[in-house]
Scaffold this motif. Structure first.
Motif, mmCIF file in Angstrom:
data_model
loop_
_atom_site.group_PDB
_atom_site.id
_atom_site.type_symbol
_atom_site.label_atom_id
_atom_site.label_comp_id
_atom_site.label_asym_id
_atom_site.label_seq_id
_atom_site.Cartn_x
_atom_site.Cartn_y
_atom_site.Cartn_z
ATOM 1 N N MET A 1 0.832 -1.202 0.000
ATOM 2 C CA MET A 1 0.000 0.000 0.000
ATOM 3 C C MET A 1 0.872 1.259 0.000
ATOM 4 O O MET A 1 0.577 2.242 -0.688
ATOM 5 N N ASN A 2 1.965 1.228 0.768
ATOM 6 C CA ASN A 2 2.854 2.386 0.797
ATOM 7 C C ASN A 2 3.546 2.602 -0.557
ATOM 8 O O ASN A 2 3.736 3.748 -0.990
ATOM 9 N N GLU A 3 3.917 1.505 -1.212
ATOM 10 C CA GLU A 3 4.527 1.641 -2.532
ATOM 11 C C GLU A 3 3.529 2.255 -3.515
ATOM 12 O O GLU A 3 3.898 3.111 -4.341
ATOM 13 N N HIS A 4 2.278 1.829 -3.442
ATOM 14 C CA HIS A 4 1.238 2.404 -4.291
ATOM 15 C C HIS A 4 1.100 3.891 -4.020
ATOM 16 O O HIS A 4 1.035 4.712 -4.947
ATOM 17 N N ASP A 5 1.039 4.285 -2.740
ATOM 18 C CA ASP A 5 0.906 5.698 -2.393
ATOM 19 C C ASP A 5 2.084 6.507 -2.926
ATOM 20 O O ASP A 5 1.925 7.639 -3.402
ATOM 21 N N SER A 6 3.292 5.924 -2.856
ATOM 22 C CA SER A 6 4.475 6.631 -3.360
ATOM 23 C C SER A 6 4.380 6.856 -4.863
ATOM 24 O O SER A 6 4.757 7.928 -5.372
ATOM 25 N N GLU A 7 3.881 5.855 -5.601
ATOM 26 C CA GLU A 7 3.727 6.028 -7.045
ATOM 27 C C GLU A 7 2.715 7.119 -7.359
ATOM 28 O O GLU A 7 2.881 7.884 -8.319
ATOM 29 N N ARG A 8 1.657 7.213 -6.551
ATOM 30 C CA ARG A 8 0.671 8.273 -6.757
ATOM 31 C C ARG A 8 1.266 9.643 -6.442
ATOM 32 O O ARG A 8 0.988 10.627 -7.131
ATOM 33 N N MET A 9 2.071 9.722 -5.384
ATOM 34 C CA MET A 9 2.720 11.005 -5.060
ATOM 35 C C MET A 9 3.634 11.442 -6.196
ATOM 36 O O MET A 9 3.641 12.616 -6.587
ATOM 37 N N LYS A 10 4.404 10.509 -6.734
ATOM 38 C CA LYS A 10 5.303 10.852 -7.842
ATOM 39 C C LYS A 10 4.514 11.330 -9.059
ATOM 40 O O LYS A 10 4.907 12.301 -9.727
ATOM 41 N N GLY A 11 3.397 10.632 -9.352
ATOM 42 C CA GLY A 11 2.571 11.050 -10.483
ATOM 43 C C GLY A 11 1.997 12.436 -10.292
ATOM 44 O O GLY A 11 1.971 13.253 -11.227
ATOM 45 N N MET A 12 1.537 12.713 -9.069
ATOM 46 C CA MET A 12 0.973 14.030 -8.781
ATOM 47 C C MET A 12 2.043 15.113 -8.881
ATOM 48 O O MET A 12 1.809 16.191 -9.452
ATOM 49 N N LEU A 13 3.234 14.836 -8.371
ATOM 50 C CA LEU A 13 4.311 15.820 -8.420
ATOM 51 C C LEU A 13 4.745 16.094 -9.860
ATOM 52 O O LEU A 13 5.027 17.239 -10.231
ATOM 53 N N PRO A 122 -2.918 10.939 -10.184
ATOM 54 C CA PRO A 122 -2.050 10.443 -11.260
ATOM 55 C C PRO A 122 -1.032 9.464 -10.690
ATOM 56 O O PRO A 122 -0.732 9.492 -9.492
ATOM 57 N N MET A 123 -0.479 8.611 -11.544
ATOM 58 C CA MET A 123 0.437 7.578 -11.065
ATOM 59 C C MET A 123 1.661 7.508 -11.956
ATOM 60 O O MET A 123 1.560 7.603 -13.173
#
Length: 427
Positions: A1-13, A122-123
């Motif tokens: 779940m944390n890896e998924h959240d990190s991918e979403r943060m990167k996409g948003m950034l 975004p991802m």
């Protein structure tokens, strides 16, 4: 779940115009996405924050942020402990990071309400052919050792139509393997409104029907909720992989009750027997906690008996780590570290022995491998995974994202090794 959240943060950034810096010293934004399920993760974060403080002192315009479960558990105390931090937010507030970074004033801000899915953001995927899909957030269980309910909130499911549309788009983008995420995937859909409800097995069937999806994985089910319809999906749906991660935690019913796991040893072994009956070649993995407060020698032996009976393909093993704010952190009868370490050694030996034995069943077989890239230990070879979630290092000509056939020549407790069958792949 944390890896998924990190991918979403990167996409948003990236959508805000940021790009990943090769090293922290060259970054305008240093962002930590944190876990708090074990004490070790907390300690590592504190070490990383020491470097962030130094870099912030060198360039006061640099933004330092802390997201995730540790941040949620600490809330405003983050700023008391680390005054140089600019923004802190929990898993349900990832979207507020964009609001903060685009605001006129970057003064210290904290966002800790449970209000949204990172799955809507975004991802940026680590691998183009594999994707996480968040089907729910939060957890309605009350395990006495677990901090997750207080950091991720009550369980909320995403509508099935929304998930099907997301997976269809991923498949159109070339994703071949989907991993469905939830704290307890088998309770998916129970909170949805009447007329929109869908069970987890029904969701698996909907996603299996999407063209382009070759493999479906999920994590994690709960032994109290996994039922025959979900287990049958592994046998009847072509894309659902032959692997189930079924957390045990302890083999003693008394300890399980103290953990507030809401199933006993008999229920767990009944689920294992059903899996073995319906999906005979299924890889079965688990989580086990050693040294829960008050665990007697006899109760630990009960855990060892389950390990010997089930013969797991692999297991994540943990020495009990008290988490602030949980019932287990207040329990007496804490065990000496010497006792916990000795038990852990015995458990790891048994798990590795059975994992090695179980892996031998693949030797001599030709297995479908989804290629991930070059081997981490030998760049001249390739690495991928079979449907049973075993890593394979092999010689061949396939490219990342390709499904190829590999003849397995040897096996250890953790990896397989083999040779690509080129004629089978080209055909």
């Amino acid at each position: 779940m944390n890896e998924h959240d990190s991918e979403r943060m990167k996409g948003m950034l990236e959508s805000l115009g940021y790009e990943e810096a090769p090293e922290r010293g060259g970054a305008d934004l240093i962002l930590f996405n944190t876990c708090s399920i074990r004490e070790k993760a907390d300690n590592r974060l504190v070490g990383h924050l020491g470097e962030a403080k130094r870099l912030k002192n060198e360039d006061p315009q640099r933004v330092v942020g802390i997201g995730g479960c540790w941040s949620q558990s600490m809330k405003e105390r983050v700023f008391e402990m680390f005054p140089f931090v600019d923004v802190a937010f929990g898993p349900g507030q990832v979207h507020r990071l964009a609001e903060f970074l685009t605001s006129d004033s970057l003064s210290a801000q904290g966002y800790f309400e449970f209000e949204g899915f990172t799955g809507h953001l975004p991802m940026k995927r680590e691998r183009e052919h594999q994707a996480w899909v968040q089907i729910s957030v939060g957890c309605n269980c009350a395990c006495s050792y677990c901090i997750v309910p207080s950091t991720r909130g009550r369980e909320v499911s995403r509508p099935p139509g929304e998930l099907v549309a997301e997976v269809r788009q991923l498949a159109d983008d070339g994703v071949r393997e989907i991993t469905l995420l939830g704290q307890n995937v088998c309770s998916y859909g129970r909170d949805l409104p009447r007329g929109a409800k869908s069970s987890f097995s029904e969701l698996l069937s909907m996603i299996d029907a999407i063209d382009g999806v070759e493999r479906i994985r999920y994590t994690s089910p709960h032994p109290k909720d996994i039922r025959e319809d979900v287990i049958r999906a592994h046998a009847e749906l072509a894309s659902v992989c032959e692997h189930i991660h079924l957390p045990l935690q302890a083999g003693s019913s008394r300890v399980l009750k103290a953990m507030r796991r809401t199933y006993n040893r008999e229920r767990y072994l009944d689920r294992v027997a059903l899996i073995r009956e319906l999906v005979p070649d299924c890889a079965l993995t688990t989580d086990i906690i050693v040294g829960f407060p008050g665990e007697s020698d006899a109760e630990f032996e009960e855990t060892m008996e389950v390990v010997e009976q089930v013969r797991y393909d692999s297991a994540f093993t943990f020495i009990f780590s008290p988490r602030r704010g949980t019932l287990a952190a207040e329990l007496e009868d804490a065990l000496p570290h010497r006792v916990k370490s000795e038990r852990m050694g015995r458990l790891v030996e048994a798990v590795q022995r059975h994992a090695t034995e179980r892996a031998q069943r693949f030797v001599g077989r030709t297995m479908e491998v989804l290629v991930e890239g070059p081997s981490r230990t030998d760049r001249s070879r390739l690495r991928g995974r079979i449907r049973h979630n075993k890593t394979v290092n092999f010689a061949g000509m396939a490219t990342p994202g390709e499904l190829t056939q590999v003849e397995i020549g040897s096996a250890t407790s953790t990896t397989l090794a083999g040779q690509e069958r080129l004629l089978a792949r080209l055909a």
